[in-house]
Design a protein around this motif. Structure first.
Motif, PDB file in Angstrom:
ATOM      1  N   LYS A 304      31.036  81.323  -1.782  1.00  0.00           N
ATOM      2  CA  LYS A 304      30.177  80.488  -2.634  1.00  0.00           C
ATOM      3  C   LYS A 304      29.273  79.581  -1.798  1.00  0.00           C
ATOM      4  O   LYS A 304      28.115  79.367  -2.130  1.00  0.00           O
ATOM      5  CB  LYS A 304      31.055  79.665  -3.584  1.00  0.00           C
ATOM      6  CG  LYS A 304      30.237  78.814  -4.522  1.00  0.00           C
ATOM      7  CD  LYS A 304      31.065  78.106  -5.556  1.00  0.00           C
ATOM      8  CE  LYS A 304      30.260  76.953  -6.120  1.00  0.00           C
ATOM      9  NZ  LYS A 304      30.930  76.202  -7.152  1.00  0.00           N
ATOM     10  N   GLU A 305      29.819  79.088  -0.693  1.00  0.00           N
ATOM     11  CA  GLU A 305      29.032  78.183   0.159  1.00  0.00           C
ATOM     12  C   GLU A 305      27.802  78.899   0.732  1.00  0.00           C
ATOM     13  O   GLU A 305      26.693  78.366   0.738  1.00  0.00           O
ATOM     14  CB  GLU A 305      29.914  77.705   1.306  1.00  0.00           C
ATOM     15  CG  GLU A 305      29.472  76.384   1.894  1.00  0.00           C
ATOM     16  CD  GLU A 305      30.437  75.965   2.990  1.00  0.00           C
ATOM     17  OE1 GLU A 305      29.963  75.754   4.107  1.00  0.00           O
ATOM     18  OE2 GLU A 305      31.655  75.906   2.723  1.00  0.00           O
ATOM     19  N   GLU A 306      28.016  80.146   1.176  1.00  0.00           N
ATOM     20  CA  GLU A 306      26.908  80.955   1.715  1.00  0.00           C
ATOM     21  C   GLU A 306      25.887  81.233   0.604  1.00  0.00           C
ATOM     22  O   GLU A 306      24.682  81.154   0.806  1.00  0.00           O
ATOM     23  CB  GLU A 306      27.477  82.266   2.291  1.00  0.00           C
ATOM     24  CG  GLU A 306      26.536  83.458   2.363  1.00  0.00           C
ATOM     25  CD  GLU A 306      25.523  83.423   3.499  1.00  0.00           C
ATOM     26  OE1 GLU A 306      25.414  82.370   4.138  1.00  0.00           O
ATOM     27  OE2 GLU A 306      24.836  84.445   3.696  1.00  0.00           O
ATOM     28  N   LYS A 307      26.389  81.513  -0.590  1.00  0.00           N
ATOM     29  CA  LYS A 307      25.488  81.792  -1.718  1.00  0.00           C
ATOM     30  C   LYS A 307      24.644  80.559  -2.021  1.00  0.00           C
ATOM     31  O   LYS A 307      23.439  80.657  -2.240  1.00  0.00           O
ATOM     32  CB  LYS A 307      26.314  82.216  -2.937  1.00  0.00           C
ATOM     33  CG  LYS A 307      25.454  82.766  -4.053  1.00  0.00           C
ATOM     34  CD  LYS A 307      26.292  83.479  -5.095  1.00  0.00           C
ATOM     35  CE  LYS A 307      25.412  84.114  -6.141  1.00  0.00           C
ATOM     36  NZ  LYS A 307      26.119  84.893  -7.122  1.00  0.00           N
ATOM     37  N   GLN A 308      25.306  79.390  -2.023  1.00  0.00           N
ATOM     38  CA  GLN A 308      24.576  78.137  -2.283  1.00  0.00           C
ATOM     39  C   GLN A 308      23.470  77.946  -1.245  1.00  0.00           C
ATOM     40  O   GLN A 308      22.338  77.588  -1.570  1.00  0.00           O
ATOM     41  CB  GLN A 308      25.562  76.953  -2.242  1.00  0.00           C
ATOM     42  CG  GLN A 308      24.927  75.596  -2.466  1.00  0.00           C
ATOM     43  CD  GLN A 308      24.761  75.257  -3.945  1.00  0.00           C
ATOM     44  OE1 GLN A 308      25.746  75.185  -4.679  1.00  0.00           O
ATOM     45  NE2 GLN A 308      23.536  75.080  -4.395  1.00  0.00           N
ATOM     46  N   LYS A 309      23.803  78.243   0.026  1.00  0.00           N
ATOM     47  CA  LYS A 309      22.810  78.072   1.105  1.00  0.00           C
ATOM     48  C   LYS A 309      21.608  78.996   0.898  1.00  0.00           C
ATOM     49  O   LYS A 309      20.456  78.597   1.040  1.00  0.00           O
ATOM     50  CB  LYS A 309      23.455  78.408   2.464  1.00  0.00           C
ATOM     51  CG  LYS A 309      23.890  77.171   3.234  1.00  0.00           C
ATOM     52  CD  LYS A 309      23.968  77.459   4.713  1.00  0.00           C
ATOM     53  CE  LYS A 309      25.294  77.969   5.102  1.00  0.00           C
ATOM     54  NZ  LYS A 309      25.639  78.352   6.382  1.00  0.00           N
ATOM     55  N   VAL A 310      21.905  80.255   0.547  1.00  0.00           N
ATOM     56  CA  VAL A 310      20.818  81.225   0.356  1.00  0.00           C
ATOM     57  C   VAL A 310      19.969  80.826  -0.857  1.00  0.00           C
ATOM     58  O   VAL A 310      18.733  80.851  -0.805  1.00  0.00           O
ATOM     59  CB  VAL A 310      21.396  82.660   0.208  1.00  0.00           C
ATOM     60  CG1 VAL A 310      20.327  83.632  -0.248  1.00  0.00           C
ATOM     61  CG2 VAL A 310      21.986  83.114   1.533  1.00  0.00           C
ATOM     62  N   LEU A 311      20.630  80.408  -1.952  1.00  0.00           N
ATOM     63  CA  LEU A 311      19.848  80.016  -3.141  1.00  0.00           C
ATOM     64  C   LEU A 311      18.985  78.793  -2.828  1.00  0.00           C
ATOM     65  O   LEU A 311      17.821  78.717  -3.250  1.00  0.00           O
ATOM     66  CB  LEU A 311      20.762  79.736  -4.337  1.00  0.00           C
ATOM     67  CG  LEU A 311      21.512  80.933  -4.916  1.00  0.00           C
ATOM     68  CD1 LEU A 311      22.153  80.577  -6.248  1.00  0.00           C
ATOM     69  CD2 LEU A 311      20.615  82.148  -5.121  1.00  0.00           C
TER      70      LEU A 311
END
Ligand SMILES: NC(=O)c1ccc[n+]([C@@H]2O[C@H](COP(=O)([O-])OP(=O)(O)OC[C@H]3O[C@@H](n4cnc5c(N)ncnc54)[C@H](OP(=O)(O)O)[C@@H]3O)[C@@H](O)[C@H]2O)c1
Length: 369
Positions: A304-311
């Motif tokens: 989720k943390e990586e997804k948040q960064k990409v978004l």
């Protein structure tokens, strides 16, 4: 207004043609969310090609069947609520949720969360908060699948520098348009392929305005001199990345435009045809072919943390909204009327009549549907 039937969802009870098997169902008001959970009101939910495949029963990720869409409802038959992507507003926050507040905008971290509904309860770990001041409603509703697919495919397969070239087919798809824009922002040049059509010049102009370097049709591949002229365009820096949305014979032809040690990354098969890769480039030019699946990449909570960064990175890019049409299921409709509207939309999508992304806005029912 009926107090009992407060919300509405699109549902199916068996797989099949969306234009036949979809209906809508009203359900009671959601109770306050349990600890670490949120009540959500969906504002806009896209209909993506994979959602159609889910309803057809040919997609590997599926919504959970349920006999109750809210406390107090017990259905005789299990239903599935489709919808993998969507923008929701937080309407209530359970105990222990510290990072999300009532009124925040969130998108889905959980695959197949059932976004074709007016309201759902989800765990706070199953959503990602967006900075709602910096993004439009349509961009927020369509940010979680297609733009990250474009971003990660450009980031993770070939080390691309400003001035490098990428080839893609299905270039006017939502993913394709994100690829064009993200590549252009990185100084990466794109060679884009689309299907021919009567207004092809308008489409070429639209994609060029987005940042496409060149736009061609698949028909042009049948001209032998075409390959030579494209090779002249890229000079001594031939493309090393081919992003495949379509598959079929034209994709195999595109591999001829690649340099050595290139990657063919497939993320779609819109032609519904297999991909036969010529053997020569695999043996003699180091071509590697593989697939990309955003859901597989991001289905675990730990990511989720990586997804948040990409978004967050994508929000900063201020991508143009995809061409779209919003279909509202008004609260005044009965379930029969709303179901007929959804089936009609599915029929038109199946016949390729929209030519743009369709987003559902499902209102809470105002009658005892
Ligand atoms: N693997 C992943 O992680 C991932 C993530 C996102 C999307 N996808 C996939 O990517 C694809 C595009 O998704 P999207 O949401 O961007 O779609 P979209 O905006 O609805 O666009 C669909 C595209 O497919 C083209 N197309 C349709 N039928 C075709 C055919 N028979 N031959 C050639 N092209 C055809 C359309 O071209 P016309 O305008 O000519 O009809 C259009 O460019 C879908 O297969 C989707 O499932 C995969």
């Amino acid at each position: 207004m009926s107090a009992r039937y407060a919300h509405r969802a699109v549902v199916f009870t068996r797989n099949g043609e969306p234009a036949s098997v979809l209906s809508t169902l009203t359900y009671p008001a959601l109770p306050p969310p349990p600890p670490h959970s949120l009540n959500l009101k969906f504002r806009l939910s896209p209909i993506n090609p994979s959602d159609i495949n889910v309803v057809e029963g040919v997609y590997p990720s599926k919504p959970e069947p349920t006999k109750s869409l809210s406390a107090g409802q017990q259905l005789t038959e299990s239903v599935c609520v489709p919808g993998n992507e969507g923008l929701a507003e937080v309407t209530d926050v359970g105990e222990g949720v510290t990072d999300i507040q009532k009124g925040d905008w969130v998108v889905m971290a959980k695959p197949q969360a059932g976004t074709w509904s007016s309201a759902r309860t989800l765990g706070s770990h199953e959503v990602i908060k967006l900075d709602k001041g910096n993004i439009s409603e349509v961009n927020a509703a369509t940010i979680a699948v297609n733009p990250p697919t474009a971003y990660l495919m450009l980031r993770d397969y070939v080390n691309l520098n400003s001035g490098d070239w990428v080839i893609q087919n299905g270039a006017n798809s939502a993913v394709g348009q994100a690829i064009i824009q993200i590549a252009a922002q990185q100084g990466v040049k794109t060679i884009n392929f689309v299907r021919d059509r009567p207004d092809i010049d308008a489409l070429k102009q639209q994609l060029t305005q987005l940042g496409a370097t060149h736009v061609f049709t698949y028909n042009e591949l049948s001209d032998k001199s075409f390959y030579k002229s494209v090779k002249e365009l890229t000079g001594n820096n031939p493309p090393r990345l081919l992003l495949n949305c379509v598959s079929g014979p034209t994709t195999a032809q595109l591999t001829r435009l690649l340099g050595t040690d290139a990657r063919l990354v497939s993320y779609g098969a819109m032609s519904k045809q297999p991909l036969a890769i010529p053997t020569g480039p695999l043996i003699f030019r180091g071509l590697k072919a593989e697939g990309f699946w955003i859901t597989g990449r991001w289905s675990k909570d730990s990511e989720k943390e990586e997804k948040q960064k990409v978004l967050n990175a994508i929000v900063q890019m201020e991508l143009k909204e995809p061409e779209h049409e919003i279909v509202t299921l008004e609260g005044s409709l009965t379930d029969e009327q709303a179901g007929a509207r959804v089936r009609e939309v599915a029929r038109k999508i199946g016949e390729g009549k929209y030519g743009k992304k369709v987003l559902l806005r499902i209102e809470d029912p105002v009658t005892n549907g």
